[in-house]
Structures are given as C-alpha cells and as structure tokens.
Design an enzyme around this catalytic site. Structure first.
Site, PDB file in Angstrom:
ATOM      1  N   SER A 132       0.835  -1.210   0.000  1.00  0.00           N
ATOM      2  CA  SER A 132       0.000   0.000   0.000  1.00  0.00           C
ATOM      3  C   SER A 132       0.864   1.251   0.000  1.00  0.00           C
ATOM      4  O   SER A 132       1.972   1.257   0.547  1.00  0.00           O
ATOM      5  CB  SER A 132      -0.895   0.004   1.243  1.00  0.00           C
ATOM      6  OG  SER A 132      -1.519   1.253   1.434  1.00  0.00           O
TER       7      SER A 132
ATOM      8  N   TYR B 220      -2.210  -0.384  10.040  1.00  0.00           N
ATOM      9  CA  TYR B 220      -2.416  -0.899   8.690  1.00  0.00           C
ATOM     10  C   TYR B 220      -1.143  -0.712   7.862  1.00  0.00           C
ATOM     11  O   TYR B 220      -0.663  -1.655   7.221  1.00  0.00           O
ATOM     12  CB  TYR B 220      -3.590  -0.182   8.024  1.00  0.00           C
ATOM     13  CG  TYR B 220      -3.727  -0.488   6.554  1.00  0.00           C
ATOM     14  CD1 TYR B 220      -4.123  -1.752   6.122  1.00  0.00           C
ATOM     15  CD2 TYR B 220      -3.451   0.482   5.588  1.00  0.00           C
ATOM     16  CE1 TYR B 220      -4.244  -2.042   4.771  1.00  0.00           C
ATOM     17  CE2 TYR B 220      -3.568   0.193   4.238  1.00  0.00           C
ATOM     18  CZ  TYR B 220      -3.963  -1.068   3.830  1.00  0.00           C
ATOM     19  OH  TYR B 220      -4.065  -1.351   2.489  1.00  0.00           O
TER      20      TYR B 220
END
Length: 337
Positions: free
Chosen positions: A127, A152
């Site tokens: 990501s 995350y």
C-alpha cells in the site's frame, strides 16, 4: 496457468479474477466473506466469476493455517496473488488485532504455502500507506519507509519484509505492489468516493477531512488490474547489481521486487469532489474537518520502475473513472438521475 487469488470477493480480487479468466487462466479464489462491509456486495462481485468452469470458489480465511496448507496441497497453484487483507487506515486504530490476524499471520500462512508447494511467483498487495511520514514527493520504491502512521501501514511494510525473508532463504520469487487509492465500479463502501456518492444522493452532508486540502493519487481499478497482471507474468530474478554497501530498497540479491501502481496525477480532494458533483449533477453540502489520525496529507506515485520493467503505465483520468463509478452506482443501487 493456475492462479490462486486470495480476497477473490474483494474489490481488486474480483476484478483481477475476471481478467485472468478472460485470458484463459484457471483461478482458485479464496475469501472468507467477512462482514467488514456489505456481504451482499461481495457476493454480487463473486457471482460474476462463478459462471466460469475455470473458477474454483473456496470459503477460507487465510488466518486458518491448516485450511491454507490444504488448499495449496490440493490445488497446487503455479502462481499466487495475495489480496486478502484487513483494509482501512482508520479501522486499524479501532481494531488492531484484526490486522495482526489477517495481514501478518494470514500472510505468513500464504508464504508458507508458496514455499512448500514451490510456487513460481507470489505477488502481494502492499500500500502507498507504507510511505507514512515521508513527504518527499513523488514517492519512490527506493525511499525508506520506516515511519508508518497506522498499524495498517505497519502491517503492509511487515509484509514486504516477510516476503523478502522468504525470497532470500528459499528463493521464492515475490513482488510487492504498493497500490495508490484505488477507486471505480464495485468499490469498497468504506472508501471516500462511495461514501460521498451515497451521502450526496441522499441529500446528506459529506465529511471532508483536512478541509479538502490533501491530495491523493487516485488510481482506477482497471489500471490496477492491468498492472497486477503485467507484474504476475514477470517473475523477478536476483539483481546482479545489488550490493549491501549501497542497498536498493526496491530490489535485492534475492528474487524480490517492489513497485508502485499509481496514476502519477495527484488530485486535491476538493477537486475530486467537484468532479463527482458534475457527474451526479448535484452540489454537495460539505462538513470541513481536520486531518484524521493515521492519514497522510499527500500521495503521489513514482512508477518509473513499473514502466521500465513491464512497459505499463496507469493512465485513466479521474473524470473518466469517477463517471464510470457513478454509472455503476446508479445501476447497481437503482439510484435515479
């Protein structure tokens, strides 16, 4: 070839499975259909692939070590795309252990399956969140990513480190893809475009964080899928030029690579909302709010390595992508003009 796709009912996983099937591949799709968001939407995505006799639908949680090991042993995929993950920056602040279970333990199970079955190539989703506190734009895969701003983001960096370890120890070819703000038809309801569209059509105000001043490198779903397939078909090899004296973060003496997949066109959130307003034909009522914890002000992808190695560059304009999303949303939800 036979490709195992995890997160096969997800936004990217479903779109990828369709394209792999369209080109003649066999797809083993695994998904646990959790209730993080509307399960009905996941089932509707999944329904698009179930008609193919080359698609095998398995209801598995990658956190289940035994089930994952059995799947690899039974189906023996040649290549694997790991897209199963607990997504969302803000949700990771409220539910951290979910990210540990899926993004860390689950990914370890996938690595073990690939290793034991001698998979040709593992491609996995990272990501743009890994860039964290870095403000040196555009973000390059050669930058250090040592200051994540959410669990995350930290879990995604951990995936890259775990993958490198397996590439080094077991010569498992791995490629990590840092996705930049994916959007488009069949998207996730927890993402901005989906939430904005729903609220505007309902005549409700939208929450605009950082007062609409942050920028995102919005990347259309079809561009993401094309990039994934280009990378999947290119098995990484050891970089003969790599040296520990001057280490390159994007390559290795192991068969390991990292790429950004982004549109290289950062758009300010206020401009993104204006595009949506034009597509809907409705002005939004905006509730301006400060930047949320865990978010970064700007993202901007440098895709030089992706272009060099695969010849592919994402290029769908935001105006085109948002228009396609609105058309899909109206059709899927029966939202009138």
């Amino acid at each position: 070839m036979k490709v195992l796709v995890t997160g096969s009912a997800g936004f990217i996983g479903s779109a990828l499975s369709l394209q792999l099937l369209a080109r003649g591949d066999e797809v083993i799709g695994i998904d646990n259909l959790n209730d993080y968001y509307d399960v009905g939407l996941k089932q509707a995505r999944l329904a698009r692939t179930l008609d193919s006799d080359r698609y095998r639908d398995l209801r598995i949680d990658i956190h289940d070590r035994t089930a994952v090991a059995q799947t690899f042993a039974r189906h023996q995929p040649q290549r694997v795309v790991n897209l199963a993950a607990q997504a969302g920056v803000r949700y990771s602040i409220e539910n951290p252990m979910t990210y540990v279970d899926t993004n860390l333990t689950g990914f370890a199970n996938i690595l073990e399956g690939c290793c034991h079955q001698e998979v040709e190539h593992l491609v996995y989703a990272s990501s743009s969140s890994v860039y964290g506190a870095n403000t040196d734009l555009p973000f390059s895969v050669r930058h250090t990513v040592d200051h994540p701003l959410s669990l995350y983001a930290a879990s995604k960096k951990a995936n890259e480190l775990m993958a490198h370890t397996y590439s080094h120890l077991y010569r498992l070819p791995t490629t990590g893809l840092r996705f930049f703000t994916v959007y488009g038809p069949w998207g996730r309801p927890d993402m901005a475009l989906f939430k904005f569209t729903r609220a505007i059509l309902a005549g409700e105000p939208i929450s605009v964080f950082n007062y609409g001043k942050h920028r995102r490198d919005f990347t259309y779903i079809d561009d993401i899928v094309k990039g994934v397939i280009r990378v999947l078909d290119r098995i990484p090899e050891s970089d003969s030029a790599w040296t520990g004296e001057h280490p390159d973060a994007a390559t290795s003496s192991a068969p390991y690579r990292l790429y950004n997949i982004g549109n290289q066109q950062p758009v300010e959130l206020t401009d993104y909302i204006e595009v949506l307003e034009r597509c809907l034909g409705i002005r939004a009522e905006k509730r301006l709010l400060p930047l949320q914890a865990g978010d970064v002000p700007d993202t901007y992808a440098d895709v030089a390595e992706l272009v060099r190695d695969t010849g592919y560059r994402p290029n769908t304009p935001v105006a085109v992508g948002v228009s396609r999303f609105v058309d899909w949303y109206r059709s899927y939800y029966g939202a009138g003009e």
